[in-house]
Design a protein around this motif. Sequence first.
Motif, PDB file in Angstrom:
ATOM      1  N   ALA A   1       0.863  -1.196   0.000  1.00 62.39           N
ATOM      2  CA  ALA A   1       0.000   0.000   0.000  1.00 62.39           C
ATOM      3  C   ALA A   1       0.892   1.236   0.000  1.00 62.39           C
ATOM      4  O   ALA A   1       1.786   1.356   0.836  1.00 62.39           O
ATOM      5  CB  ALA A   1      -0.915   0.005   1.220  1.00 62.39           C
TER       6      ALA A   1
ATOM      7  N   VAL B   1       1.425   5.557  -0.327  1.00 63.58           N
ATOM      8  CA  VAL B   1       0.875   6.907  -0.208  1.00 63.58           C
ATOM      9  C   VAL B   1       1.978   7.905  -0.543  1.00 63.58           C
ATOM     10  O   VAL B   1       3.032   7.902   0.104  1.00 63.58           O
ATOM     11  CB  VAL B   1       0.340   7.202   1.215  1.00 63.58           C
ATOM     12  CG1 VAL B   1      -0.260   8.602   1.281  1.00 63.58           C
ATOM     13  CG2 VAL B   1      -0.692   6.164   1.654  1.00 63.58           C
TER      14      VAL B   1
ATOM     15  N   GLY C   1       3.045  12.036  -1.051  1.00 68.17           N
ATOM     16  CA  GLY C   1       2.582  13.369  -0.653  1.00 68.17           C
ATOM     17  C   GLY C   1       3.717  14.370  -0.746  1.00 68.17           C
ATOM     18  O   GLY C   1       4.486  14.497   0.193  1.00 68.17           O
TER      19      GLY C   1
ATOM     20  N   LEU D   1       7.730  13.398  -0.062  1.00 70.04           N
ATOM     21  CA  LEU D   1       7.874  12.126   0.634  1.00 70.04           C
ATOM     22  C   LEU D   1       6.815  11.133   0.172  1.00 70.04           C
ATOM     23  O   LEU D   1       5.739  11.515  -0.293  1.00 70.04           O
ATOM     24  CB  LEU D   1       7.718  12.319   2.152  1.00 70.04           C
ATOM     25  CG  LEU D   1       8.807  13.105   2.881  1.00 70.04           C
ATOM     26  CD1 LEU D   1       8.385  13.369   4.324  1.00 70.04           C
ATOM     27  CD2 LEU D   1      10.134  12.326   2.879  1.00 70.04           C
TER      28      LEU D   1
ATOM     29  N   TRP E   1       5.333   7.017   1.482  1.00 73.87           N
ATOM     30  CA  TRP E   1       5.508   5.907   2.411  1.00 73.87           C
ATOM     31  C   TRP E   1       4.699   4.720   1.938  1.00 73.87           C
ATOM     32  O   TRP E   1       3.700   4.870   1.225  1.00 73.87           O
ATOM     33  CB  TRP E   1       5.172   6.298   3.845  1.00 73.87           C
ATOM     34  CG  TRP E   1       3.762   6.692   4.120  1.00 73.87           C
ATOM     35  CD1 TRP E   1       3.175   7.882   3.830  1.00 73.87           C
ATOM     36  CD2 TRP E   1       2.748   5.900   4.769  1.00 73.87           C
ATOM     37  NE1 TRP E   1       1.869   7.879   4.254  1.00 73.87           N
ATOM     38  CE2 TRP E   1       1.572   6.680   4.830  1.00 73.87           C
ATOM     39  CE3 TRP E   1       2.731   4.612   5.304  1.00 73.87           C
ATOM     40  CZ2 TRP E   1       0.393   6.213   5.403  1.00 73.87           C
ATOM     41  CZ3 TRP E   1       1.552   4.148   5.875  1.00 73.87           C
ATOM     42  CH2 TRP E   1       0.407   4.939   5.922  1.00 73.87           C
TER      43      TRP E   1
ATOM     44  N   THR F   1       3.626   0.496   3.025  1.00 72.57           N
ATOM     45  CA  THR F   1       3.676  -0.672   3.913  1.00 72.57           C
ATOM     46  C   THR F   1       3.534  -1.924   3.063  1.00 72.57           C
ATOM     47  O   THR F   1       2.895  -1.915   2.010  1.00 72.57           O
ATOM     48  CB  THR F   1       2.532  -0.647   4.955  1.00 72.57           C
ATOM     49  OG1 THR F   1       1.298  -0.416   4.288  1.00 72.57           O
ATOM     50  CG2 THR F   1       2.743   0.429   5.996  1.00 72.57           C
TER      51      THR F   1
ATOM     52  N   LEU G   1       6.472  -7.459   8.742  1.00 70.63           N
ATOM     53  CA  LEU G   1       5.797  -6.227   8.331  1.00 70.63           C
ATOM     54  C   LEU G   1       6.828  -5.136   8.131  1.00 70.63           C
ATOM     55  O   LEU G   1       7.689  -4.943   8.983  1.00 70.63           O
ATOM     56  CB  LEU G   1       4.821  -5.767   9.411  1.00 70.63           C
ATOM     57  CG  LEU G   1       3.502  -6.502   9.456  1.00 70.63           C
ATOM     58  CD1 LEU G   1       2.702  -6.059  10.663  1.00 70.63           C
ATOM     59  CD2 LEU G   1       2.724  -6.215   8.184  1.00 70.63           C
TER      60      LEU G   1
ATOM     61  N   THR H   1       7.544  -0.964   7.024  1.00 70.71           N
ATOM     62  CA  THR H   1       7.209   0.408   6.652  1.00 70.71           C
ATOM     63  C   THR H   1       8.436   0.981   5.963  1.00 70.71           C
ATOM     64  O   THR H   1       9.529   0.966   6.543  1.00 70.71           O
ATOM     65  CB  THR H   1       6.885   1.249   7.904  1.00 70.71           C
ATOM     66  OG1 THR H   1       5.735   0.705   8.555  1.00 70.71           O
ATOM     67  CG2 THR H   1       6.625   2.701   7.523  1.00 70.71           C
TER      68      THR H   1
ATOM     69  N   VAL I   1       9.924   4.401   3.938  1.00 72.69           N
ATOM     70  CA  VAL I   1       9.700   5.811   3.621  1.00 72.69           C
ATOM     71  C   VAL I   1      10.713   6.229   2.549  1.00 72.69           C
ATOM     72  O   VAL I   1      11.905   5.913   2.667  1.00 72.69           O
ATOM     73  CB  VAL I   1       9.844   6.712   4.869  1.00 72.69           C
ATOM     74  CG1 VAL I   1       9.562   8.176   4.521  1.00 72.69           C
ATOM     75  CG2 VAL I   1       8.922   6.237   5.988  1.00 72.69           C
TER      76      VAL I   1
END
Lengths: 131, 131
Positions: free
Chosen positions: A74, A76, A78, A81, A83, A85, A104, A106, A108
């Motif tokens: 997923a 995103v 903006g 930056l 990010w 997951t 899992l 994350t 960036v």
Amino acid sequence: MSDDDALEAANARFYRAFEALDIAQMDRVWAHDEHVKCVHPGWPLLVGWTAVRASWETIFANTAEMRFTLSDVAVVAGGELGWLTCTENILSEVRGRVAVTSVLATNVFARDRDRWRLVHHHASHVLGHTG
Amino acid sequence: MSDDDALEAANARFYRAFEALDIAQMDRVWAHDEHVKCVHPGWPLLVGWTAVRASWETIFANTAEMRFTLSDVAVVAGGELGWLTCTENILSEVRGRVAVTSVLATNVFARDRDRWRLVHHHASHVLGHTG
């Protein structure tokens, strides 16, 4: 290419570099500054490219094979930056032991002219799903 | 106030809401959309405000006391997004058991007019440092 597609491609390059156990590919994936950070599963926070790069060299030196299948990606974006997951479904061989693990992550990314560079990787095990 | 200061203040509000075990404060800290995500230590990834909010209600219902001291707070703002890493030094009491724990957190915030709203919280234990 949309920002979302570009971020997903940058993320895929990161996991290909990891599978290749190739520090030169990792060098091209990451930003090289003192703000980059990395949390390998169970490790303390590493800060700055020098420490993060050294951790990849250590991991690559101790890993015979690593294969990722990503799920639940997923994205995103903006501004400067982005990010992401994802679940890392990992088949690995470390010191002769083969393991299947779900982690899992994350990740960036920061925009660097026409590229997205990795600035932070936080990976952790799901309890009851560690290999 | 600079973006960095505003992000650090938004992050502090998140931990005050957690300490207060107050879902109304949590409601004000987070963005309320289907893209927000949360990884509590050892939990699977939660996606969407409904699932994330339900997890806080569960945690608050099962927690008698929670006190955070944050260290290593590092903030990066870039356009519409900001991200922050910190070490949560936690004194907690869950079902009568007091524990001291260190947790690494990555928190991602999105700009919402004049506020930063939490859109992602990824927290994980450092092995050998779990309570």
